[in-house]
Design an enzyme around this catalytic site. Structure first.
Site, PDB file in Angstrom:
ATOM      1  N   LYS A 173       0.853  -1.177   0.000  1.00  0.00           N
ATOM      2  CA  LYS A 173       0.000   0.000   0.000  1.00  0.00           C
ATOM      3  C   LYS A 173       0.894   1.232   0.000  1.00  0.00           C
ATOM      4  O   LYS A 173       2.011   1.141   0.531  1.00  0.00           O
ATOM      5  CB  LYS A 173      -0.962   0.041   1.191  1.00  0.00           C
ATOM      6  N   TYR A 200      -4.181   4.136   6.369  1.00  0.00           N
ATOM      7  CA  TYR A 200      -4.693   3.248   7.429  1.00  0.00           C
ATOM      8  C   TYR A 200      -5.985   3.818   8.013  1.00  0.00           C
ATOM      9  O   TYR A 200      -6.921   3.077   8.321  1.00  0.00           O
ATOM     10  CB  TYR A 200      -3.660   3.056   8.542  1.00  0.00           C
TER      11      TYR A 200
HETATM   12  P1  NAD Z   1      12.529   1.608   2.402  1.00  0.00           P
HETATM   13  O1  NAD Z   1      13.057   2.949   2.023  1.00  0.00           O
HETATM   14  O2  NAD Z   1      13.052   0.994   3.636  1.00  0.00           O
HETATM   15  O3  NAD Z   1      12.740   0.581   1.210  1.00  0.00           O
HETATM   16  C1  NAD Z   1      12.542   0.929  -0.132  1.00  0.00           C
HETATM   17  C2  NAD Z   1      13.391   0.053  -0.997  1.00  0.00           C
HETATM   18  O4  NAD Z   1      13.243   0.464  -2.354  1.00  0.00           O
HETATM   19  C3  NAD Z   1      14.886   0.137  -0.662  1.00  0.00           C
HETATM   20  O5  NAD Z   1      15.437  -1.143  -0.672  1.00  0.00           O
HETATM   21  C4  NAD Z   1      15.454   0.954  -1.816  1.00  0.00           C
HETATM   22  O6  NAD Z   1      16.800   0.606  -2.103  1.00  0.00           O
HETATM   23  C5  NAD Z   1      14.534   0.563  -2.959  1.00  0.00           C
HETATM   24  N1  NAD Z   1      14.514   1.553  -4.023  1.00  0.00           N
HETATM   25  C6  NAD Z   1      14.563   1.254  -5.348  1.00  0.00           C
HETATM   26  N2  NAD Z   1      14.561   2.353  -6.083  1.00  0.00           N
HETATM   27  C7  NAD Z   1      14.520   3.388  -5.227  1.00  0.00           C
HETATM   28  C8  NAD Z   1      14.506   4.791  -5.401  1.00  0.00           C
HETATM   29  N3  NAD Z   1      14.532   5.365  -6.615  1.00  0.00           N
HETATM   30  N4  NAD Z   1      14.473   5.556  -4.298  1.00  0.00           N
HETATM   31  C9  NAD Z   1      14.410   5.012  -3.065  1.00  0.00           C
HETATM   32  N5  NAD Z   1      14.427   3.681  -2.835  1.00  0.00           N
HETATM   33  C10 NAD Z   1      14.480   2.870  -3.919  1.00  0.00           C
HETATM   34  O7  NAD Z   1      10.939   1.753   2.468  1.00  0.00           O
HETATM   35  P2  NAD Z   1       9.918   0.763   3.170  1.00  0.00           P
HETATM   36  O8  NAD Z   1       9.551   1.315   4.480  1.00  0.00           O
HETATM   37  O9  NAD Z   1      10.410  -0.620   3.119  1.00  0.00           O
HETATM   38  O10 NAD Z   1       8.637   0.950   2.222  1.00  0.00           O
HETATM   39  C11 NAD Z   1       8.515   0.266   0.993  1.00  0.00           C
HETATM   40  C12 NAD Z   1       7.034   0.112   0.651  1.00  0.00           C
HETATM   41  O11 NAD Z   1       6.414  -0.664   1.654  1.00  0.00           O
HETATM   42  C13 NAD Z   1       6.253   1.418   0.609  1.00  0.00           C
HETATM   43  O12 NAD Z   1       5.310   1.381  -0.428  1.00  0.00           O
HETATM   44  C14 NAD Z   1       5.549   1.489   1.939  1.00  0.00           C
HETATM   45  O13 NAD Z   1       4.328   2.192   1.888  1.00  0.00           O
HETATM   46  C15 NAD Z   1       5.315   0.020   2.232  1.00  0.00           C
HETATM   47  N6  NAD Z   1       5.265  -0.270   3.658  1.00  0.00           N
HETATM   48  C16 NAD Z   1       4.209  -0.959   4.131  1.00  0.00           C
HETATM   49  C17 NAD Z   1       4.135  -1.254   5.471  1.00  0.00           C
HETATM   50  C18 NAD Z   1       2.972  -2.053   5.994  1.00  0.00           C
HETATM   51  O14 NAD Z   1       2.849  -2.185   7.208  1.00  0.00           O
HETATM   52  N7  NAD Z   1       2.147  -2.609   5.142  1.00  0.00           N
HETATM   53  C19 NAD Z   1       5.131  -0.831   6.344  1.00  0.00           C
HETATM   54  C20 NAD Z   1       6.208  -0.142   5.823  1.00  0.00           C
HETATM   55  C21 NAD Z   1       6.272   0.143   4.482  1.00  0.00           C
END
Ligand code: NAD
Length: 371
Positions: free
Chosen positions: A134, A218
């Site tokens: 999401k 949420y």
């Molecule tokens: P994060 O920044 O920790 O991870 C993002 C990943 O994408 C990294 O590994 C990064 O290297 C990669 N990436 C690839 N291209 C990129 C770019 N151009 N710029 C930045 N990063 C790039 O983020 P996250 O917290 O893991 O979030 C990722 C997704 O998961 C989001 O869509 C977020 O909404 C979702 N999320 C959902 C929940 C949940 O509880 N359902 C919790 C956290 C995050």
């Protein structure tokens, strides 16, 4: 909501049965699966590596099969940690060749929001089922293309709304549905946290927006699943300090109201500058509420009826929300059922998010038209 241990309602025997009844299940059309389906995880960031990958070993119907990342060191590190062979480690450049890997049945897209559509569509075109985080995408138009791509491939598309697999939230839905609170009149749903600077969430081209796109969803999704009906009107107001370097091109706080066909109203909060994690449904006869409501763990639920406030404590489920979510798509892929949180569910939220933004921008209520 007070934490009154003495009023704890510990659900025992019947509670377990009730929980089993409320947890979503696909059911087997023919016979149980012979092998676990393999997930490729796309994007090895915080959520993927800390919450998702460690949970796959607990799945009944799924396992970790492949990794996709733009960072070779991450592929090496997590490949070694999870025993993923080099043949099953992909970069974004050769991502499309997952098509030729029969060990990959499902693809979980855990990338920044604006990359969700592209990587989900490419997975569908490679003939894989998709679980996308999401928000589903950054516009309703993108969601529609994702749904069409999955349909054309004859594969499933599910959105990572893990709360639909979390027992307390499911219990809340059931309590409202069963009439415990009477006729629902007011739903409050608040989600927010203090956003750290210098991250993609604050960069509109990657996030698609501010708090609403990340944590506010949420509030929106909970209000909808608790109401059990779709809003017909939204009215929103935004408050963002544009001098704060975090909010140069995304919103901080956006609060909104929604009117439902039954006459119930929802009042929702989304914030990147204050901490909130709660919902409450107040009806003609009582209320049910949670705080924290939608986190990874530590959920707390209270009910009030007939002048009595009680804490609800549920037994630990056989599968936590992460495992249940991961298994659900695998089950649906195997037996041909639609996921309970399909692409259409993500699209509904995205249409409402667009209406919320429009209402805040134009300073007037927006009526929702039937899709
Ligand atoms: P994060 O920044 O920790 O991870 C993002 C990943 O994408 C990294 O590994 C990064 O290297 C990669 N990436 C690839 N291209 C990129 C770019 N151009 N710029 C930045 N990063 C790039 O983020 P996250 O917290 O893991 O979030 C990722 C997704 O998961 C989001 O869509 C977020 O909404 C979702 N999320 C959902 C929940 C949940 O509880 N359902 C919790 C956290 C995050």
């Amino acid at each position: 909501m007070g934490n009154r241990q003495s009023r704890r309602e510990v659900l025992t025997g019947s509670g377990v049965a009730l929980l089993a009844a409320t947890l979503p299940a696909c059911g087997w059309a023919q016979e149980p699966p012979k092998r676990k389906l393999g997930y490729a995880i796309v994007g090895l960031g915080s959520y993927a590596t800390r919450q998702i990958m460690p949970r796959l070993k607990d799945c009944e119907f799924a396992k970790l099969a492949a990794l996709v990342s733009g960072t070779p060191e991450k592929l090496e590190r997590y490949g070694a940690e999870y025993g993923i062979p080099k043949t099953h480690r992909y970069s974004y450049a050769n991502y499309d060749s997952i098509r030729d890997n029969p060990d990959i049945d499902l693809v979980y897209v855990v990338l920044p929001n604006s990359m969700h559509a592209e990587y989900s569509i490419r997975a569908s075109q490679a003939g894989k089922h998709v679980l996308c985080e999401k928000p589903m995408a950054v516009s309703a138009a993108e969601c529609e293309v994702m749904i069409a791509a999955a349909k054309k491939a004859g594969k499933k598309l599910m959105i990572g709304y893990r709360c639909h697999f979390e027992p307390y939230n499911l219990r809340g839905i059931e309590l409202v549905k069963s009439g415990f609170v009477g006729r629902p009149r007011v739903i409050t749903s608040e989600h927010g946290f203090n956003a750290q600077p210098n991250q993609w969430r604050l960069d509109r081209p990657l996030s698609g927006g501010g708090s609403m796109m990340d944590i506010g969803i949420y509030s929106l999704n909970a209000a909808r699943y608790l109401a059990g009906e779709e809003p017909i009107e939204v009215s929103a107001m935004e408050s963002t300090d544009r001098k704060d370097p975090r909010f140069r091109n995304v919103e901080d706080q956006i609060d909104w109201q929604m009117r439902f066909p039954s006459g119930a109203l929802a009042s929702c909060v989304s914030s990147y500058s204050s901490n909130h994690n709660a919902w409450r449904v107040v009806g003609t006869d009582g209320w049910v509420g949670m705080e924290p409501a939608t986190g990874y763990d530590g959920h707390q639920m209270w009910t009030r009826k007939g002048g009595k406030t009680e804490q609800v404590t549920l037994p630990a489920p056989p599968k936590n929300q992460f495992v249940a979510q991961l298994d659900h798509l695998a089950e649906c892929a195997m037996n041909g059922r639609e996921p309970i949180v399909s692409g259409e569910e993500g699209l509904r939220d995205m249409r409402l998010i667009e209406a919320i933004y429009r209402s805040a921008r134009e300073g007037k209520a927006v009526r929702m038209t039937a899709a």
